[in-house]
Design an enzyme around this catalytic site. Structure first.
Site, PDB file in Angstrom:
ATOM      1  N   LYS A  28      33.872  34.712  33.148  1.00 11.33           N
ATOM      2  CA  LYS A  28      34.869  35.247  32.227  1.00 11.33           C
ATOM      3  C   LYS A  28      34.609  34.905  30.759  1.00 11.33           C
ATOM      4  O   LYS A  28      35.252  35.468  29.882  1.00 11.33           O
ATOM      5  CB  LYS A  28      36.275  34.796  32.636  1.00 11.33           C
ATOM      6  CG  LYS A  28      36.712  35.236  34.008  1.00 11.33           C
ATOM      7  CD  LYS A  28      36.695  36.736  34.258  1.00 11.33           C
ATOM      8  CE  LYS A  28      37.506  37.564  33.328  1.00 11.33           C
ATOM      9  NZ  LYS A  28      37.974  38.825  33.953  1.00 11.33           N
TER      10      LYS A  28
HETATM   11  N1  PMP Z   1      35.847  35.008  40.420  1.00 16.16           N
HETATM   12  C1  PMP Z   1      36.595  34.167  39.686  1.00 16.16           C
HETATM   13  C2  PMP Z   1      36.611  32.723  40.054  1.00 16.16           C
HETATM   14  C3  PMP Z   1      37.358  34.660  38.603  1.00 16.16           C
HETATM   15  O1  PMP Z   1      38.115  33.822  37.882  1.00 16.16           O
HETATM   16  C4  PMP Z   1      37.315  36.054  38.314  1.00 16.16           C
HETATM   17  C5  PMP Z   1      38.121  36.574  37.153  1.00 16.16           C
HETATM   18  N2  PMP Z   1      39.418  36.993  37.447  1.00 16.16           N
HETATM   19  C6  PMP Z   1      36.540  36.897  39.126  1.00 16.16           C
HETATM   20  C7  PMP Z   1      35.798  36.340  40.159  1.00 16.16           C
HETATM   21  C8  PMP Z   1      36.547  38.400  38.969  1.00 16.16           C
HETATM   22  O2  PMP Z   1      36.061  38.911  37.788  1.00 16.16           O
HETATM   23  P1  PMP Z   1      36.650  40.252  37.140  1.00 16.16           P
HETATM   24  O3  PMP Z   1      37.942  39.896  36.469  1.00 16.16           O
HETATM   25  O4  PMP Z   1      35.594  40.661  36.166  1.00 16.16           O
HETATM   26  O5  PMP Z   1      36.866  41.278  38.210  1.00 16.16           O
END
Ligand code: PMP
Length: 336
Positions: A47
């Site tokens: 992120k």
């Molecule tokens: N894994 C973790 C541990 C996260 O914090 C996030 C972010 N919400 C994601 C996966 C997924 O990423 P995205 O928001 O880009 O779908």
């Protein structure tokens, strides 16, 4: 005399993460599975990229002024990324978070100097949901912007501009498949769009945890869910602006048990300590690899995201009592 090359600034450390070949998953799939080490970002997760792109975009549009405040609702990792980028650029941070997330993330946000607002977990339709609370706080705070990671497509732009071309270069232009789970959907949509720009034959798969609605949406057009998951940061019930138009070719649904099996194996066999969303992603990558091999693409190359480190979850998935309370299997070496 030649001037020394300028050293990178702290913000330049976001992105350009290593890509590793994962031996156990590759063997299980019968092809090559690679993990993008997003835990190596300065804030420890995928992120950081979204945080940097959202803040730079708000500056470019003239919305975010010097000394301003960034407000966001987040399961934790986006908040950590925003807090670091905000500190580097002289902004303040207010983070709204559901109070059932890992303690480590709350402690980290406080340690980084973010103002933390905890709210009870509720359904999205409830006005007290962390996303709506963060929007209201942004509206009420002088000089503040709402990062709005779910529907602000500067989030997926980060992955179109950086993650996808990095993967393409690291695999020397030969990549057959990519998969990961969706929280906001920024990663899957952005990497998917970015890779399809390079080669439209790259197969993009959504890997969904139980309790999320996207598996059914991509399989049969219906936003509906079954079961539940303890994985943090993933699991979405609607088509966010970031997911809108994502080029999803196929989908898999992965249980927490299967994700935890990969967390355990990657730790014990390969020395990688990861969070559960990474384990679920790797399980999805193995499923996608098998599918490509069955379709005749032997020697396929499949990439996924290693989203964050297991060190962020010592009190949850690495805690025997917590796992037992959730009815999940306890890692062998943690059994007493
Ligand atoms: N894994 C973790 C541990 C996260 O914090 C996030 C972010 N919400 C994601 C996966 C997924 O990423 P995205 O928001 O880009 O779908």
């Amino acid at each position: 005399m030649k001037a020394p090359a300028p050293l990178p600034r702290a913000l330049d450390l976001i992105g350009n993460t290593p890509l590793v070949r994962l031996a156990g998953p590759s063997e299980a799939a019968g092809c090559n599975i690679y993990g993008k080490c997003e835990f190596a970002n300065p804030g420890g997760s995928v992120k950081d990229r979204a945080a940097l792109w959202i803040i730079r975009d708000a500056e470019a549009r003239g919305e975010l002024k010097p000394g301003g405040t960034i407000v966001e609702g987040t399961a934790g990792n986006t908040g950590i990324g925003i807090a670091l980028v905000a500190n580097a650029l002289g902004y303040k941070t207010i983070i709204v978070m559901p109070d059932n997330q890992a303690r480590e993330k709350m402690d980290t946000l406080r340690a980084l100097g973010a103002q933390l607002v905890l709210v009870p977990p509720t359904k999205f339709a409830n006005p007290g949901h962390f996303v709506h609370t963060s929007r209201r706080l942004a509206e009420e705070t002088e000089g503040a912007i709402w990062a709005n990671q779910f529907d602000n497509i500067a989030n997926r732009r980060a992955h179109i501009d950086s993650t996808a071309p990095e993967l393409w270069d690291q695999l020397e232009g030969r990549i057959d498949g990519f998969t990961c789970a969706a929280g906001t959907g920024g990663t899957i949509a952005g990497v998917g769009l970015g890779l399809k720009e390079k080669d439209e034959n790259v197969r993009i798969a959504l890997t969904d945890p139980h309790g999320a609605a996207l598996y059914n949406y991509y399989a049969n057009g219906e936003l509906s869910s079954e079961g539940s998951s303890v994985a943090e940061g993933i699991g979405q019930g609607r088509i966010t602006a970031n997911l809108d138009g994502a080029p999803i070719d196929t989908q898999f649904r992965i249980s927490d048990e299967e994700g935890l099996t990969w967390v355990a194996r990657l730790l014990k066999e390969e020395g990688l300590c990861l969070g559960l969303s990474s384990g679920i992603n790797v399980a999805g990558a193995v499923a996608l690899g098998r599918q490509l091999v069955a379709d005749g693409r032997t020697d396929a190359r499949v990439a996924t995201i290693l989203c964050d480190s297991g060190f962020r979850y010592l009190s949850t998935i690495f805690n025997a009592q917590w796992l037992r309370d959730k009815g999940l299997p306890v890692f062998d070496w943690l059994r007493d």
